[in-house]
Design a protein around this motif. Structure first.
Motif, short mmCIF file in Angstrom:
data_model
loop_
_atom_site.label_atom_id
_atom_site.label_comp_id
_atom_site.label_asym_id
_atom_site.label_seq_id
_atom_site.Cartn_x
_atom_site.Cartn_y
_atom_site.Cartn_z
N ARG A 42 0.89 -1.16 0.00
CA ARG A 42 0.00 0.00 0.00
C ARG A 42 0.92 1.21 0.00
O ARG A 42 1.76 1.33 0.90
N ARG A 43 0.77 2.08 -0.99
CA ARG A 43 1.74 3.17 -1.09
C ARG A 43 1.11 4.40 -1.75
O ARG A 43 -0.02 4.35 -2.23
N ASP A 44 1.90 5.47 -1.78
CA ASP A 44 1.49 6.73 -2.42
C ASP A 44 0.09 7.18 -2.01
O ASP A 44 -0.78 7.38 -2.87
N PRO A 45 -0.15 7.34 -0.69
CA PRO A 45 -1.49 7.78 -0.26
C PRO A 45 -1.79 9.19 -0.75
O PRO A 45 -0.90 10.03 -0.86
N PRO A 80 6.73 -2.18 -7.18
CA PRO A 80 5.62 -2.26 -6.20
C PRO A 80 4.43 -1.37 -6.52
O PRO A 80 3.49 -1.30 -5.74
N TRP A 81 4.45 -0.68 -7.64
CA TRP A 81 3.27 0.07 -8.06
C TRP A 81 2.68 -0.49 -9.37
O TRP A 81 1.75 0.06 -9.94
N ASP A 82 3.27 -1.59 -9.82
CA ASP A 82 2.76 -2.23 -11.04
C ASP A 82 1.57 -3.12 -10.67
O ASP A 82 1.43 -3.55 -9.52
N VAL A 117 -3.16 1.18 -12.35
CA VAL A 117 -3.65 2.52 -11.99
C VAL A 117 -3.15 2.76 -10.57
O VAL A 117 -3.33 1.91 -9.69
N PHE A 118 -2.51 3.92 -10.34
CA PHE A 118 -1.77 4.07 -9.08
C PHE A 118 -1.45 5.53 -8.78
O PHE A 118 -1.68 6.41 -9.61
N THR A 119 -0.94 5.77 -7.59
CA THR A 119 -0.49 7.08 -7.11
C THR A 119 -1.61 8.12 -7.25
O THR A 119 -1.48 9.11 -7.97
N PRO A 120 -2.71 7.91 -6.51
CA PRO A 120 -3.86 8.81 -6.63
C PRO A 120 -3.75 10.08 -5.79
O PRO A 120 -3.02 10.11 -4.80
N TYR A 133 -4.74 10.25 -11.07
CA TYR A 133 -3.83 9.13 -10.81
C TYR A 133 -2.99 8.81 -12.04
O TYR A 133 -3.25 9.34 -13.13
N GLN A 134 -2.02 7.95 -11.87
CA GLN A 134 -1.15 7.53 -12.96
C GLN A 134 -1.70 6.27 -13.62
O GLN A 134 -2.37 5.47 -12.96
N THR A 135 -1.34 6.10 -14.88
CA THR A 135 -1.72 4.86 -15.58
C THR A 135 -0.53 4.37 -16.40
O THR A 135 0.31 5.15 -16.85
N LEU A 145 5.67 4.82 -21.79
CA LEU A 145 5.17 6.13 -21.36
C LEU A 145 4.16 5.89 -20.24
O LEU A 145 3.54 4.85 -20.18
N GLU A 146 3.99 6.88 -19.37
CA GLU A 146 2.94 6.78 -18.36
C GLU A 146 2.08 8.04 -18.45
O GLU A 146 2.59 9.11 -18.77
N PHE A 147 0.79 7.88 -18.20
CA PHE A 147 -0.15 8.98 -18.35
C PHE A 147 -0.76 9.39 -17.02
O PHE A 147 -0.65 8.67 -16.03
N VAL A 197 4.93 11.40 -17.00
CA VAL A 197 4.18 12.34 -16.17
C VAL A 197 3.63 11.53 -15.00
O VAL A 197 2.95 10.54 -15.20
N HIS A 198 3.99 11.94 -13.81
CA HIS A 198 3.72 11.17 -12.59
C HIS A 198 3.11 12.06 -11.52
O HIS A 198 3.15 13.28 -11.62
N ASP A 199 2.65 11.44 -10.43
CA ASP A 199 2.33 12.14 -9.18
C ASP A 199 1.42 13.35 -9.36
O ASP A 199 1.74 14.45 -8.89
N PRO A 200 0.26 13.19 -10.01
CA PRO A 200 -0.62 14.33 -10.18
C PRO A 200 -1.22 14.78 -8.85
O PRO A 200 -1.49 13.95 -7.98
N TYR A 213 2.33 18.05 -11.44
CA TYR A 213 2.79 16.68 -11.65
C TYR A 213 4.30 16.65 -11.68
O TYR A 213 4.96 17.69 -11.79
N LYS A 214 4.84 15.45 -11.60
CA LYS A 214 6.28 15.27 -11.72
C LYS A 214 6.61 14.80 -13.12
O LYS A 214 5.93 13.91 -13.63
N GLY A 215 7.61 15.40 -13.74
CA GLY A 215 8.04 14.96 -15.07
C GLY A 215 9.41 14.31 -15.00
O GLY A 215 10.25 14.67 -14.18
N GLY A 255 12.55 18.00 -6.66
CA GLY A 255 11.35 17.41 -6.05
C GLY A 255 11.04 16.05 -6.65
O GLY A 255 11.40 15.77 -7.80
N HIS A 256 10.37 15.23 -5.86
CA HIS A 256 9.93 13.93 -6.38
C HIS A 256 8.40 13.94 -6.27
O HIS A 256 7.77 14.77 -6.92
N GLU A 257 7.83 13.08 -5.46
CA GLU A 257 6.36 13.10 -5.35
C GLU A 257 5.88 14.51 -5.02
O GLU A 257 6.46 15.18 -4.16
N THR A 258 4.80 14.92 -5.69
CA THR A 258 4.30 16.28 -5.45
C THR A 258 3.70 16.37 -4.04
O THR A 258 3.03 15.44 -3.58
C1 AAL Z 1 6.66 7.14 -6.79
C2 AAL Z 1 6.01 8.19 -7.67
C3 AAL Z 1 5.29 7.54 -8.82
C4 AAL Z 1 6.24 6.68 -9.57
C5 AAL Z 1 6.39 5.56 -8.61
C6 AAL Z 1 4.97 5.34 -8.19
O1 AAL Z 1 7.65 7.61 -5.98
O2 AAL Z 1 6.95 9.13 -8.11
O3 AAL Z 1 4.36 6.63 -8.28
O4 AAL Z 1 5.69 6.22 -10.78
O5 AAL Z 1 7.22 6.05 -7.55
#
Ligand code: AAL
Length: 354
Positions: A42-45, A80-82, A117-120, A133-135, A145-147, A197-200, A213-215, A255-258
């Protein structure tokens, strides 16, 4: 008297004009219900919101180990986010959580969100709820690519309706070198978000919808000990889009996760983990032109703060407490952070009393 380069630099950048107001420290504690569990990630709350007396959070969830990209089996989980879905949990106290089930699942085979589908992140606005979220689409390769996508609901309990097309895509304006699935080999890197494009995270800001978002670029490099990840911004008149990437992108060089919150009519953010300005809190009155306000240490990974009312007087009120993720024994789990402002308040008061 002569001035050293460090003194000149600090003066030029206005470091001596900034007091302790933007500083805080972090304390960490476990939560129940969505905390450590063997065999479950369980991650990216998301941010935590309160609705009808209950706290809500959304997060990436999947079961089983990850095998990386080299397993030879394209169906095996890479990271772990796949092979994840977006789940949600509720709580009355922010510590004891009840996992409620899936909010948003993967799309049908062949769709842009069929693999994960992840990182909401969540925005509650005008009686509606927007999950961004990411896809990623199958097969998940290093050069995939990730959307960024969205689902909308009338209640935090769902049902969630997916917006048909991704909200934003990587600019994809670089050029790979060779056919090998290697994301570092490029003829041309392209824009800061040419690859990912990540972490919206979505805000209603100045009467528009601001999607940060993170690019990541194709052929990512490392500068000054930080990975080449930067934040971008895309703006829309309507929550479901169309989103137009800002001409000022990237709006950070680090920066990493927004991790952003609204403060006194502007936008504040904590840039952790990567880039030359990592571990700083920054502020942009216009949401675009960020300045360093403080340097912090030990900041939480992938945090989602509780979204309370916007403060006009305390810059760090918007990140007072929240959830983040931690990795232990190969498993990702959610825990809680709270800020500690004792040191800051000591310096603030000392100034007042002297
Ligand atoms: C996280 C985030 C995004 C990446 C991966 C899962 O730290 O930056 O969500 O895709 O790692």
């Amino acid at each position: 008297m002569k001035e050293s380069l460090a003194t000149k630099r600090a003066k030029e950048r206005g470091y001596f004009d900034r007091g302790p107001e933007w500083f805080c420290e972090f304390k960490y504690s476990p939560v129940n219900g969505i905390g450590y569990e063997q065999n479950i990630n369980r991650r990216d709350p998301s941010a935590v919101i309160m609705h009808e007396g209950l706290y809500y959070t959304w997060y990436t969830r999947n079961e089983g180990p990850s095998y990386g990209f080299g397993s030879g089996d394209l169906d095996k989980k890479t990271f772990p986010w796949d092979l994840s879905e977006i789940w949600y949990a509720t709580s009355t106290d922010g510590v004891n959580w009840t996992e409620k089930g899936i909010a948003v699942g993967r799309g049908e085979a062949g769709s842009f969100d069929d693999r994960s589908v992840f990182t909401p992140e969540i925005l509650a606005h005008d009686g509606k709820f927007y999950l961004v979220y990411q896809t990623v689409q199958h097969p998940y390769l290093r050069r995939s690519l990730e959307f960024i996508a969205m689902a909308v609901a009338e209640s935090p309990e769902g049902p969630w309706r997916k917006v048909k097309e991704p909200l934003i895509k990587p600019s994809n304006d670089g050029e790979w070198l060779g056919e090998e699935d290697n994301r570092f080999l490029v003829k041309k890197k392209g824009s800061f978000d040419s690859h990912k494009v990540h972490d919206p995270v979505l805000f209603y800001f100045n009467n528009k919808f601001y999607l940060y978002y993170k690019g990541e670029p194709m052929g990512e490099e490392m500068f000054m000990g930080g990975r080449e990840t930067k934040w971008g911004l895309a703006i829309s008149e309507h929550p479901e889009g169309p989103y137009v990437k800002s001409e000022y992108n990237p709006v950070s060089n680090s920066g990493h996760e927004t991790f952003l919150w609204q403060y006194n009519g502007g936008m504040a953010g904590l840039l952790s983990t990567d880039g030359m300005e990592k571990h700083t809190i920054q502020y942009a009155k216009d949401g675009i032109n960020f300045e360093i306000m403080s340097v912090v240490k030990n900041s939480p990974e992938a945090p989602g703060p509780f979204r309370g009312p916007e403060s006009k007087t305390d810059p760090v009120d918007g990140l007072k407490w929240g959830l983040y993720h931690h990795v232990y024994n190969d498993w990702n789990y959610i825990a809680r952070y709270d800020i500690n402002t004792e040191l800051r308040d000591f310096f603030l008061n000392r100034k007042t009393y002297e």
